[in-house]
Each structure stands twice: as C-alpha cells, then as structure tokens.
Motif scaffolding. Sequence first.
Motif, PDB file in Angstrom:
ATOM      1  N   THR A 593       8.918  72.640  32.848  1.00 20.74           N
ATOM      2  CA  THR A 593       9.568  73.955  32.880  1.00 20.74           C
ATOM      3  C   THR A 593       8.961  74.947  31.897  1.00 20.74           C
ATOM      4  O   THR A 593       9.198  76.146  31.989  1.00 20.74           O
ATOM      5  N   GLY A 594       8.247  74.442  30.912  1.00 18.86           N
ATOM      6  CA  GLY A 594       7.614  75.353  29.958  1.00 18.86           C
ATOM      7  C   GLY A 594       8.177  75.250  28.560  1.00 18.86           C
ATOM      8  O   GLY A 594       7.471  75.489  27.594  1.00 18.86           O
ATOM      9  N   ALA A 595       9.470  74.883  28.420  1.00 18.00           N
ATOM     10  CA  ALA A 595      10.068  74.826  27.079  1.00 18.00           C
ATOM     11  C   ALA A 595      11.449  74.210  27.139  1.00 18.00           C
ATOM     12  O   ALA A 595      11.985  73.941  28.220  1.00 18.00           O
ATOM     13  N   GLY A 596      12.006  73.996  25.972  1.00 13.39           N
ATOM     14  CA  GLY A 596      13.429  73.608  25.867  1.00 13.39           C
ATOM     15  C   GLY A 596      13.701  72.129  26.059  1.00 13.39           C
ATOM     16  O   GLY A 596      14.853  71.716  26.129  1.00 13.39           O
ATOM     17  N   GLY A 597      12.654  71.306  26.117  1.00  9.63           N
ATOM     18  CA  GLY A 597      12.843  69.887  26.415  1.00  9.63           C
ATOM     19  C   GLY A 597      13.736  69.187  25.411  1.00  9.63           C
ATOM     20  O   GLY A 597      14.683  68.482  25.802  1.00  9.63           O
ATOM     21  N   ALA A 598      13.432  69.360  24.117  1.00 12.52           N
ATOM     22  CA  ALA A 598      14.188  68.612  23.098  1.00 12.52           C
ATOM     23  C   ALA A 598      15.670  68.961  23.160  1.00 12.52           C
ATOM     24  O   ALA A 598      16.533  68.083  23.105  1.00 12.52           O
ATOM     25  N   VAL A 599      15.966  70.254  23.308  1.00 12.60           N
ATOM     26  CA  VAL A 599      17.368  70.692  23.366  1.00 12.60           C
ATOM     27  C   VAL A 599      18.052  70.094  24.609  1.00 12.60           C
ATOM     28  O   VAL A 599      19.189  69.626  24.558  1.00 12.60           O
ATOM     29  N   GLU A 600      17.307  70.090  25.710  1.00 14.22           N
ATOM     30  CA  GLU A 600      17.920  69.596  26.949  1.00 14.22           C
ATOM     31  C   GLU A 600      18.209  68.092  26.889  1.00 14.22           C
ATOM     32  O   GLU A 600      19.255  67.628  27.361  1.00 14.22           O
ATOM     33  N   VAL A 601      17.312  67.343  26.294  1.00  9.54           N
ATOM     34  CA  VAL A 601      17.545  65.894  26.212  1.00  9.54           C
ATOM     35  C   VAL A 601      18.738  65.633  25.289  1.00  9.54           C
ATOM     36  O   VAL A 601      19.620  64.815  25.602  1.00  9.54           O
ATOM     37  N   GLU A 602      18.786  66.336  24.169  1.00 14.42           N
ATOM     38  CA  GLU A 602      19.912  66.172  23.241  1.00 14.42           C
ATOM     39  C   GLU A 602      21.230  66.493  23.949  1.00 14.42           C
ATOM     40  O   GLU A 602      22.221  65.768  23.821  1.00 14.42           O
ATOM     41  N   ALA A 603      21.227  67.592  24.727  1.00 12.60           N
ATOM     42  CA  ALA A 603      22.457  67.987  25.450  1.00 12.60           C
ATOM     43  C   ALA A 603      22.823  66.933  26.503  1.00 12.60           C
ATOM     44  O   ALA A 603      24.004  66.680  26.758  1.00 12.60           O
ATOM     45  N   SER A 604      21.797  66.307  27.077  1.00 12.11           N
ATOM     46  CA  SER A 604      22.065  65.284  28.105  1.00 12.11           C
ATOM     47  C   SER A 604      22.725  64.062  27.483  1.00 12.11           C
ATOM     48  O   SER A 604      23.637  63.458  28.074  1.00 12.11           O
ATOM     49  N   ILE A 605      22.270  63.694  26.297  1.00 10.13           N
ATOM     50  CA  ILE A 605      22.865  62.540  25.605  1.00 10.13           C
ATOM     51  C   ILE A 605      24.317  62.846  25.253  1.00 10.13           C
ATOM     52  O   ILE A 605      25.225  62.045  25.470  1.00 10.13           O
ATOM     53  N   ARG A 606      24.511  64.066  24.747  1.00 14.44           N
ATOM     54  CA  ARG A 606      25.869  64.500  24.409  1.00 14.44           C
ATOM     55  C   ARG A 606      26.778  64.444  25.652  1.00 14.44           C
ATOM     56  O   ARG A 606      27.914  64.007  25.600  1.00 14.44           O
ATOM     57  N   ARG A 607      26.238  64.892  26.781  1.00 14.96           N
ATOM     58  CA  ARG A 607      27.042  64.921  28.008  1.00 14.96           C
ATOM     59  C   ARG A 607      27.385  63.515  28.490  1.00 14.96           C
ATOM     60  O   ARG A 607      28.480  63.256  28.983  1.00 14.96           O
ATOM     61  N   LEU A 608      26.438  62.599  28.325  1.00 11.01           N
ATOM     62  CA  LEU A 608      26.751  61.211  28.695  1.00 11.01           C
ATOM     63  C   LEU A 608      27.889  60.687  27.819  1.00 11.01           C
ATOM     64  O   LEU A 608      28.771  59.974  28.297  1.00 11.01           O
ATOM     65  N   PHE A 609      27.885  61.077  26.574  1.00  8.23           N
ATOM     66  CA  PHE A 609      28.982  60.686  25.684  1.00  8.23           C
ATOM     67  C   PHE A 609      30.306  61.285  26.170  1.00  8.23           C
ATOM     68  O   PHE A 609      31.340  60.635  26.144  1.00  8.23           O
ATOM     69  N   THR A 610      30.238  62.558  26.597  1.00  9.40           N
ATOM     70  CA  THR A 610      31.472  63.194  27.097  1.00  9.40           C
ATOM     71  C   THR A 610      32.066  62.380  28.234  1.00  9.40           C
ATOM     72  O   THR A 610      33.265  62.085  28.270  1.00  9.40           O
ATOM     73  N   TRP A 611      31.214  61.996  29.188  1.00 11.18           N
ATOM     74  CA  TRP A 611      31.755  61.312  30.374  1.00 11.18           C
ATOM     75  C   TRP A 611      32.077  59.865  30.084  1.00 11.18           C
ATOM     76  O   TRP A 611      32.975  59.288  30.726  1.00 11.18           O
ATOM     77  N   ALA A 612      31.394  59.269  29.113  1.00 11.16           N
ATOM     78  CA  ALA A 612      31.799  57.933  28.668  1.00 11.16           C
ATOM     79  C   ALA A 612      33.196  58.034  28.053  1.00 11.16           C
ATOM     80  O   ALA A 612      34.060  57.191  28.278  1.00 11.16           O
ATOM     81  N   ALA A 613      33.397  59.118  27.318  1.00 12.59           N
ATOM     82  CA  ALA A 613      34.701  59.317  26.689  1.00 12.59           C
ATOM     83  C   ALA A 613      35.806  59.456  27.741  1.00 12.59           C
ATOM     84  O   ALA A 613      36.890  58.897  27.628  1.00 12.59           O
ATOM     85  N   TRP A 614      35.508  60.218  28.800  1.00 17.19           N
ATOM     86  CA  TRP A 614      36.523  60.468  29.837  1.00 17.19           C
ATOM     87  C   TRP A 614      36.780  59.241  30.719  1.00 17.19           C
ATOM     88  O   TRP A 614      37.845  59.122  31.329  1.00 17.19           O
ATOM     89  N   ALA A 615      35.763  58.369  30.836  1.00 15.72           N
ATOM     90  CA  ALA A 615      35.841  57.307  31.858  1.00 15.72           C
ATOM     91  C   ALA A 615      37.138  56.512  31.769  1.00 15.72           C
ATOM     92  O   ALA A 615      37.719  56.138  32.784  1.00 15.72           O
ATOM     93  N   ASP A 616      37.614  56.248  30.558  1.00 17.31           N
ATOM     94  CA  ASP A 616      38.848  55.454  30.456  1.00 17.31           C
ATOM     95  C   ASP A 616      40.044  56.310  30.036  1.00 17.31           C
ATOM     96  O   ASP A 616      41.011  55.799  29.497  1.00 17.31           O
ATOM     97  N   LYS A 617      39.954  57.621  30.308  1.00 20.27           N
ATOM     98  CA  LYS A 617      41.074  58.478  29.891  1.00 20.27           C
ATOM     99  C   LYS A 617      41.654  59.342  31.009  1.00 20.27           C
ATOM    100  O   LYS A 617      42.555  60.141  30.770  1.00 20.27           O
ATOM    101  N   VAL A 618      41.135  59.197  32.188  1.00 14.31           N
ATOM    102  CA  VAL A 618      41.711  59.963  33.303  1.00 14.31           C
ATOM    103  C   VAL A 618      42.794  59.084  33.910  1.00 14.31           C
ATOM    104  O   VAL A 618      42.555  58.287  34.799  1.00 14.31           O
TER     105      VAL A 618
END
Length: 779
Positions: A593-618
Amino acid sequence: MTIKDIFDTMEYGPAPESAKEALAWIEGRGGLAGPFVDGQWGAARADIDIRNPATGERLAGLTKCTPDEVDAAVKAARKAQPGWWALGGHGRARILYAIARMMQKQSRLLAVIESLDNGKPIRESRDIDVPLAIRHFYHHAGLAQLLESEQPGMEPHGVAGQIIPWNFPLLMLAWKIAPALAAGNTVVLKPAEYTTLSAQVFAELCRQAGVPPGVVNIVTGDGETGQALVAAEVDKIAFTGSTEVGRRIRQATAGRGIPLTLELGGKSPYIVFEDADIDSAVEGLVDAIWFNQGQVCCAGSRLLVQEGIAEEFHARLKRRMDGLRIGDPLDKCVDVGAIVDPVQLETITRLVDGNMEGETYRANVPLPATGCFYPPTLITGLSPAAPLMQEEIFGPVLVSTTFRTPSEAVELANNTRYGLAATLWSENVNLALDVAPKLKAGVVWVNGTNMFDAAAPFGGVRESGFGREGGWEGLGAYLRPVRGAAKLTPVAAFTGDGAPAGPLDRTAKLYIGGKQARPDGGYSRPVHGPKGALLGHASLANRKDVRNAVEAAHAAKGWSRTTGHLRAQILYYLAENLSARVGEFAARIDALTGAGGAVEVEASIRRLFTWAAWADKVDGQAKGVPLRGLALALREPVGVIGMLCPDEAPLLGLISTIAPAIAMGNRVVAVASEAFPLAGTDLYQVLDTSDVPGGVVNILTGSHAELAPVLADHLDVDAVWSFSSTDLSAGIERRSAGNLKRSWVNDTRARDWHGPEGEGRAFIEAATEVKTVWVPYGE
Ligand code: NAI
C-alpha cells in the motif's frame, strides 16, 4: 339447567359485547378510513369496502392511498423527524407514556373495533391484543428514557416505512411504531387492507396524547399502497407479512442503503414428549393453533408427538376440539371467531381440500350459518414431506406426525424452510433444555406457547425473516451508530511494468478447509506495489472455489458448538503468532500500500484481543417478563458468513471482519482485499499455527464483484457481509432474497478501521441471531 348440567355440557348462553360505541365511532369518521398525515386526517374515499368477516356486513369504506399521498406522508415524517429526535429520550418517553395511557382509557373501544374488523374473539382482543399493545408503549417509553445513557453514540435512521398484516392489527402497529418512535425515528405505517380500523382509532389517540404532527403518519390501502411506501424516500423498512411479499420487498430495496427487517411466515413445530403433562400440552395446543383462528405467524401448526402417547394424545385433543365454541367474535364465551376475509377462507379450504393423505378430523361443533368460519381441524398421519407439513396454512388447521426419539424430533422439527418458533412439552427439564438449542427457531417456548412480551425479542431465522422486535434487541433495528461523513471511494490495485521487487514470491494460493488450494480456474494476477514493482501473484478464485470453501465451512460446524473460552484462547493465540511476525507483515503492507504497515499490524493484534475478549462475554439477557417464567435472549452464531473484506486496510480489515464472526462461533468464507490481497494470503501460516480448525476460516482472493453474487446466491451461506470499497450492495441484497439470507453491506460512508467503527456492537449483532427461550421459572 343446573350447574352440574352446565359443567357436563359446557352449554351456556351468549354474552355479547355491544358494538354500538364502535359503530358510532366509525360513523363519526363519516364511515370512511383514510390517511392520517402531519397530524391531520386527509381526504378519505371509499375505494375498497371494509367488512365484518363474521357477518359480511360493510363496516366502512377504505381509502387506497396513491403514491402521491404516500409521498406526502413521507415528507411530513421527514419534516418532523429532527424535532422529534431533538426532544431527547425523556421528551419522547413522556409522549410514548401518554400514548399508552390514552390506549388504556380507550381499551374497550380498541378491542371491539379489532374484533369487528378482524373477526377475532373479543376475549382475545380484550385480554391479549390490546393489553400487549399497551404494554409495548409503556416498555418503549422506558427504553426511550434510558436510550442516551445505555446506548450513547447511536442515532435514528430517520423516517421508517412500516407495513403490517391483518392478523394482529393493533399489536403489530405497536410492535412497529413504539420502537421506531422511542429511537427517534418518525413513521409512515400502512395497515393491512382487511384491518385498518384500529389504526384509525390509534391515530386519533396520538392527537389526543400530544404526539407532534408528522411523527406518526398512517397511509391506508392494499399491496399497491404498500409498494408505493417501499418505493418512497424512507430510511428504513420494517415489514411483517407473507414470505413472498417479504422477498419482493428485499428485492425492491436492494442497493438503496435502507436497513430492512422482515418478520415472515412459519410452520412452527409443537413437540410433545411422552413424559409431558398431556392435559397441559393439549390445552397449550388450543393457544398454539386455535388462538386467532390459527392466523398467527408463529402458530404451533405442526404437531410432533412421541409415538408411545400419540393415540391417547390425539384422542384427548379431539375431545378438547369438540369443546371449543365457534361463533360471534363479540360473544365473550366464544373461543374461535371468524377468518379475516373470504379470500383467506378460500385459501385454507383449498389447501385442506387438496390434501389426500392421512386422516382429517373436524371439530364436532356447530358453525354459524353465514360468515367466514372454518372448523378447528386436525390432520394426522401425514408424511414429513406432505405439502401440508411444509406449507403455511394460516388457519385453524393442525397437522400431526409422530416421532420415536428426541433426535428424530429435532430432525423433523428442523425439516422446514422456516424458523420462527418452536414449542416443547416435557416434564424433564434436562430433555427440554437439551433439545431447545438444537431447534432452528428464533423463539422456543418450553411448557407453554404463544407467549409474547415487549421485553422479549421476537423474530425468525431462515425464511421466517430477519431482525427482532421487542426489548433492546428490537430497538437496535431503529438505531445506527453515529458515523463519519467521508464517502466510500473505490480502492484500485496498483499496476506496474512487471519488474520484480526482489526474490519473487510464488503465486499465493487460496486457503480452503485449512489447506492451501490452487484456484480451480488456474488463473492468477500480478500484484504490484505503489511504484509499480511486482510483489507476487494472487490466485483468482471462481464459483467452484467458493463452493468448495462453503462446503469446508459447513464441515467445520463443530466450531459453533465450542465454548467461548476456547474461541477466546484461539483468538489470543492468533494475536500472539501475529505479533511474532510483526516486522514481516508490516513490511508486506508497506510494500503493498505504500505505508502504515507497522501501525496496521499493531491495530490488528489489538483487534484480535478485542474479539478474544468478547468471545466469552456475549451471554445474552434474561428478561423478566410479566408471566410465570423467564425469557432468555441467547445469542447464537448465524452460521456460515460470506464476506468481502475491506480493500483499504488489507490486514486490519480482514482481521476486523473475520475475528468477530469466528469469536461468535461462525465459520467464514472471506474474500481478502481485492487491491492488496497478499496481506491476507500471508495470514494462512498464522492461522495454521494458531490451532484454528480447518474450515473455520477460508480465505479466497479475486474479484469482489465476481465473487459477491456467488456468495449471495449460495443457499448454504447464511449471511453476506460486504466491506468492499466498491458498492456491491444492490446485487448482494437482491440475490440474498433467494433464501432470505442476512446481508450487511457497506453504506456509502467510509469506515475508519482503526477507530471504534472497526469494532463494537454492530459486529456482534451481525454475527449472532437472538434466540429467545421461554422457560418456566419461579412462582
Ligand atoms: P401479505 O404479505 O400480502 O400482506 C401483508 C401486508 O403487506 C399488507 O399490509 C399488504 O397490504 C402489504 N403488501 C402486499 N403486497 C405488498 C407489496 N408488494 N409491497 C408492499 N406491501 C405489500 O399477506 P396477505 O396476502 O394478507 O396474506 C397471505 C398469506 O401471508 C397468509 O395466508 C399467510 O400465510 C401469510 N401471512 C403471514 C403473516 C405473518 O405474520 N407472518 C401475516 C399475514 C399473512
């Protein structure tokens, strides 16, 4: 006649309710029903006759609103909407409360008008329809009051177009209008042509309750007026009625960015196990299939009775049928009233007369000599595939078959294209609670039937439609998250001259059933970076690859039965394995894409944590309904979700859509970013090393525009999500009408995947179905 005689024969005299006040009310309106727009009665005409189905007498003339009249109503609603929303939750709560109070004061008039117009027994309109409708407004006054504190960041859609059927005219009006108003929308509602009168009384009550002009608008007419309302400039459509019309509305609204809820037909199973309290189960059937003459979308119309008790059960049922009293709906002693209209009577008669299988038993009771009456009927000995076991009759006709084991009961119960409701009778709570989750239905009643409440979500799965009505879950259909205004813009792939950027990757394959697979067509395309360098090749999936992926996703159905804890662990593990390769993924995104890779990977890890958090709370909600029991609003996975993933954030977008879906127990067929597919294909190895079972996540690459219709057409795909940067909503929504699959498609606004729009409740809503299980509880 002695009291003993009365008990023995159940013969007692008529107790008719007077129609005088109701007829005078109609007369006061000039004997005409017509549009109510901007707080005023519009010009009314006698385009169609409104008749009392019990006598055939003409009650009034009905105005068939023209498209211009419908547009005028929508304009009035649009003008009133900002002011209505600006009133705030408390302001709206006060008015909803006032409506409930006005309805309470006029409850007798409402009940009599309803019975005159629809033919339902006054006992039902007086004790069920009207009180439930009033309760709906009270409950939603409360939801309006709490909305801002409980659901900040949400806003109404605007103008809601609402179309309702004739079986519960006032109650369906309440189910539609109360949540729409509570959420800050204004409404244009069209009642069914057979039953418009209670909506006319309601409009008058709105005036008296101080509802601002334009907030509630009623247009009258038949299907053509309904079509005009669907075609008008509304921001949301809610429909209850036949599956056929629901499908047409799905097609008519495709691509218009209008959220749609459909509450359609059913052929709901009524399962009686041999350890059931037989008399209660027989009595329950009176409520299941003879309530409202069986004209109930969730009627327990398909009796499944365990073999050992079938004979005894049918014998007791027939005796009970012979005790039903059929006749004048205004007679307080009548159990079964009139069918809504001669057209419906003909439909029922045709369906039953066309059946050549099994044995037909008609209640041995006198029918009135004239009017639209049909006897309570039981048809036994039908095979599961018999048309009457599959088709909705929408009349007082029960079909019955037997089963031997609980698993056979589940199989028979689910052998239908519908999935609205199911009823279970057993004294064994273990058995009932084992079977309830296995039933494909939006509502399950245990040892009770046809129970409704404003707090308890109601709605179906499969071809019974989508969306819920009642409670916070139902209110959600009239709200959306406040979003940024940036327009969605197509993201194009970079092109180049073919010079490799370094040691060239081989062609990335597809990921199906936990294995890398060559594309069926054997085609791939070069993927270039922003400066034209060749980064590798991505496979181009075709129809066959989609089919294989859907098959793999179906085979992985065990995932839906795993615990939230297990799914959370796997999502954490994915995050851990991705974080071990941050540098590699960041470099790949930069190259693509040209830029932003590190930020995007970090955000992806964070998002996986979000959904791991939700998995047993819905974990759903337990609703304290004002009946002896609890309504458990549980969240189940939707099934197999096909998704077109965001183009613009190739890793974060993929993770943001896959992770909530699998966290909630779904399996996915995801088409990675079309412009930058290689960030998705790199994920295969991470999935492999993270214990994600094969088939839970399938990833394809290729053209979104080509693959979207294949996913939308596929009958084994339960939902399609599109976050593609190309607007594919029209095709997806139109095609999804086939099996009425759920669709969640991009509106015209861009989504910031890095911010709160990239996660949150909306994803949970789309990844789950609410199943409301009513269980006996407490005194
Ligand atoms: P319907 O689905 O035709 O009518 C429901 C409402 O939709 C009415 O207000 C009608 O005027 C309107 N409508 C009809 N065609 C439309 C269109 N093309 N666009 C927009 N609005 C339209 O149901 P109908 O003909 O009254 O009953 C036929 C069958 O539908 C029944 O025998 C029953 O099987 C089923 N049904 C199911 C209901 C449910 O609650 N699920 C309720 C009523 C009927």
